[in-house]
Enzyme design. Structure first.
Site, short mmCIF file in Angstrom:
data_model
loop_
_atom_site.label_atom_id
_atom_site.label_comp_id
_atom_site.label_asym_id
_atom_site.label_seq_id
_atom_site.Cartn_x
_atom_site.Cartn_y
_atom_site.Cartn_z
N HIS A 172 0.83 -1.21 0.00
CA HIS A 172 0.00 0.00 0.00
C HIS A 172 0.87 1.26 0.00
O HIS A 172 0.38 2.36 -0.28
CB HIS A 172 -0.92 -0.01 1.22
CG HIS A 172 -2.21 0.73 1.03
ND1 HIS A 172 -2.34 1.81 0.18
CD2 HIS A 172 -3.43 0.56 1.60
CE1 HIS A 172 -3.58 2.26 0.22
NE2 HIS A 172 -4.26 1.52 1.07
N ASP A 387 -8.48 -9.56 -18.58
CA ASP A 387 -8.50 -10.71 -19.49
C ASP A 387 -7.08 -11.02 -19.96
O ASP A 387 -6.48 -10.27 -20.73
CB ASP A 387 -9.41 -10.39 -20.69
CG ASP A 387 -9.59 -11.57 -21.63
OD1 ASP A 387 -8.86 -12.58 -21.46
OD2 ASP A 387 -10.43 -11.48 -22.53
#
Length: 441
Positions: A172, A387
């Site tokens: 983070h 994808d």
């Protein structure tokens, strides 16, 4: 290294097959300074996993893995801080030394559909590299020096049916949820040899070290459980109508509330009710409500959505009594504070505002955040477009979260919202059986 998962009378084996280090395909050595927002973010890891059914594109999982390694190496040329190292404590920069990303390969002897149907959320933990989920004080990987942390790690999990789960853990300190999802999308398009690629927008920050505490502290998962709840759009429309009616009745109407606004309000109300009941219902559970707002597209001078780093602001307000739990209070306060953010010119202005704060003010804000329930939305983020050339994922989710954190995500067909909620075990028992919550599922 082996984890065993017992489900419905048979033992599923999840086995680590190999470990490798993937480096950028071209040298990128340089220093990436962390922004003020990066430094004030917790040193935890954002864990995202995408599941894909089996396909006939590859003869073996080995072929698929080799292609993923090659495309990851190419992707790291653009996301070069991800292949670097940073100090585990109070880092101000990433050493982009091209030491690379650890790439873990694992296998699970169950079909993907069985795993998704039968697993509790905690069972997802084994899909992530080196237990890097949210707060983790020590890196387990063998390739890093003591006191130095990797910026990101990857694990590819193969299922018996040919299905696969691709998981990343991103520090983070170098990026938020949108950064992580942008990275996965970029990697996927490289792997699929699709065009056009949208390259990351990398800002070059000046060296800043304020010695401020982290605004978002590392919360524990100990004694907590994470559960997933699905809310279809039809039910959310009913909830929006209810919230509108309640606010009109209060004399402070809120028109056209969003799905995220009304669902966050409902989840918070039910969570506070559960915590109050744990205290025998005698004392209202005074706490706070925190929303994270992505700053990229709400400032006067918008940033590209592909901007790498932490670009969010915390919208915080107390819920210290029953009245402050009403939707005309919570949602109107959220909108008020968001409107204030929308009036800010650019990120430089936001940075200057924070840099000018006193240490005591930052500590006070940090304490308010620490006592709050946190709500973060990844809805309408580029989630189900990841994808790799095998088709869109059947599910994208997060690893088990941390205490009092709720993350909202779109469902695969965009026909509702999935809420990933982490609460103390006793609170969760009450929460998941709350009649008002059940009415909108």
């Amino acid at each position: 290294m082996m984890n065993k998962l017992l489900r419905f009378g048979r033992r599923h084996l999840h086995t680590i097959v190999s470990r490798d280090i993937i480096k950028p395909s071209s040298p990128t050595a340089k220093t990436y300074n962390l922004s003020l927002f990066d430094q004030m973010s917790s040193h935890l890891y954002i864990p995202i996993v995408a599941f894909y059914p089996g396909s006939s594109i590859y003869k073996s999982s080995r072929d698929k893995t080799l292609e993923l390694k090659n495309s990851l190496s190419e992707t790291l040329n653009k996301y070069y801080p991800f292949a670097g190292r940073l100090k585990q404590h109070d880092p101000t920069y990433v050493d982009c030394n091209d030491k690379g990303v650890e790439f873990v390969e694992a296998s699970n002897d169950s079909p993907l559909s069985d795993f998704l149907r039968r697993s509790e959320h905690e069972d997802l933990d084994q899909l992530f590299p080196n237990d890097l989920m949210w707060f983790h004080p020590n890196l387990k990987g063998e390739n890093d020096e003591k006191g130095v942390a990797c910026a990101s790690s990857v694990q590819v999990n193969h299922f018996a049916c040919g299905g696969v789960a691709v998981a990343i853990s991103l520090s983070h300190k170098i990026g938020d949820g949108r950064t992580a999802l942008n990275f996965m999308n970029h990697w996927a398009t490289v792997n699929a040899k699709a065009a056009p690629l949208i390259n990351p927008h990398v800002l070059h920050h000046e060296t800043v070290n304020t010695n401020f505490p982290e605004l978002t502290r590392c919360r524990s998962r100990v004694g907590c459980v994470t559960r997933s709840f699905l809310f279809p759009n039809k039910k959310l429309n009913d909830l929006k109508a209810k919230v509108t009616a309640l606010t009109v009745e209060s004399g402070q109407p809120i028109m056209n509330p969003t799905r995220v606004e009304v669902l966050s309000w409902l989840l918070h109300k039910c969570a506070v009710t559960a915590a109050t009941n744990r205290n025998s219902g005698s004392t209202f559970k005074a706490t706070g409500m925190l929303f994270t707002a992505d700053m990229r597209n709400i400032l006067v001078e918008e940033l590209p959505r592909t901007t790498l780093g932490n670009f969010y602001q915390a919208i915080v307000f107390p819920t210290s009594n029953q009245t402050e739990l009403e939707p005309h209070m919570t949602i109107s306060e959220f909108r008020k504070q968001k409107k204030q953010l929308q009036s800010i010119d650019n990120m430089e202005t936001v940075t200057n505002i924070i840099a000018d704060m006193s240490f005591e003010t930052v500590v006070e804000i940090s304490n308010r955040i620490d006592e709050s329930y946190v709500y973060s939305s990844l809805c309408r983020f580029p989630t189900y477009g990841i994808d790799f050339g095998w088709g869109k994922p059947v599910k994208v989710t997060l690893g088990g979260t941390i205490k009092n954190l709720t993350v909202l995500m779109d469902t695969p067909n965009n026909d509702g919202i999935e809420a990933i909620v982490c609460l103390e075990k006793d609170d969760m028992k009450t929460f998941q059986n709350d009649p008002e919550l059940l009415a909108y599922r």
